[in-house]
Design an enzyme around this catalytic site. Sequence first.
Site, PDB file in Angstrom:
ATOM      1  N   ARG A 260       0.861  -1.181   0.000  1.00 53.56           N
ATOM      2  CA  ARG A 260       0.000   0.000   0.000  1.00 53.56           C
ATOM      3  C   ARG A 260       0.901   1.235   0.000  1.00 53.56           C
ATOM      4  O   ARG A 260       1.500   1.574   1.010  1.00 53.56           O
ATOM      5  CB  ARG A 260      -0.916  -0.018   1.234  1.00 53.56           C
ATOM      6  N   HIS A 264      -3.175   4.454   5.152  1.00 54.67           N
ATOM      7  CA  HIS A 264      -4.338   3.574   5.296  1.00 54.67           C
ATOM      8  C   HIS A 264      -5.601   4.262   4.778  1.00 54.67           C
ATOM      9  O   HIS A 264      -6.366   3.693   4.012  1.00 54.67           O
ATOM     10  CB  HIS A 264      -4.492   3.190   6.765  1.00 54.67           C
ATOM     11  N   TYR A 273       4.821   4.887  11.265  1.00 51.74           N
ATOM     12  CA  TYR A 273       5.141   3.466  11.376  1.00 51.74           C
ATOM     13  C   TYR A 273       5.924   2.897  10.199  1.00 51.74           C
ATOM     14  O   TYR A 273       6.234   1.698  10.202  1.00 51.74           O
ATOM     15  CB  TYR A 273       3.857   2.652  11.586  1.00 51.74           C
TER      16      TYR A 273
END
Length: 363
Positions: A260, A264, A273
Amino acid sequence: MSSIADTDLLSGPVDEVFRVLDERGEPIVPGGLPTADELLTGYRALVFARRLNEQASALVRQGALAVYPSSRGQEASQVACASVLAEQDWLFPTYRDTAAIAARGVDPVEVLTMLRGDWHCGYDPVETRVAPQATPLATQLLHAVGVGHAARFKGEDTVVMALCGDGATSEGDFHEACNFAAVFRAPVVFFVQNNKYAISVPLARQSVAPSLAAKAVGYGMPGVRVDGNDLPAVMAVLRAAVRRAREGEGPVLVEADTYRMEPHTNADDATRYRSDDEVSDWERRDPLTRLRSHLVGTGALDEVREAEIAEAVEEMAARVRSGVSAESEVDPDELFAHVYATPTPQLREQHALLRAELEGQEA
């Protein structure tokens, strides 16, 4: 492996990632590529999917969409899973599979309706053979298996493509769906798009299995890993899985190794992260540039064809902007129309109160 056609794609080692094109677009499997026309059709679908992701993300920033979970970087997996299905087959998507639904033939404006905050999914699931996008992780997998199991009872020629991400494989519903499908030989393809993160949780904190495809061994079904950014490879593996399911041999678990590229959702800060270097490394494996490099290198894609694709893509984007930004007609009576087949006394009372209030405002 000498070619796709003469290789059993569903019986190899579960820790081996099947590829057709390398990251530069060079063939790895001699003689294993589809025709130039098929690859051009696939490339066009990739460009459409990428532009849809870009346009939807822009509409969020403009306030026309409430949220958008982008699948940028996963377009090869999105396009492939839709392209291998027959008209009578079913697609069970997640919230991140907008591009897959559009590739299945659903109007992109209708696909984005739910993400505007509307009460329904925007399209007719029965007519399109596409289930509503599922936000809760893995719940749609049980529904998918139920549809496949019912199709077997009715003697229908139906295969179900059940989509999920790596995070969903940590859910109990995933286990129940895989186990039931394997025991009852339901015609289901479990397609896991392993994009490396369940929101912010990396795969290493979710599972210590050698791969997600390896989980299939415990259920007694084939498990296959494929390069999820390699369109012809994903199509070949999924086509073989669909064929197996259609022939009554039971389910298959396919793990697409992908990434990805964007956060998100628009509400996520991915820098908390993962590193920029990690993202840059995966950008070099972009599914669009990989296939484009191959097509340009073989002479199948020239400036004229690229211009034609670009024009068609921009027409789609303009239609999406117009459709999503248009004011929708609100019918308050719809709040009560689909709650019960036979409305309860309490529901009828609430409906009457609403109608009285609305009529009083109109008077």
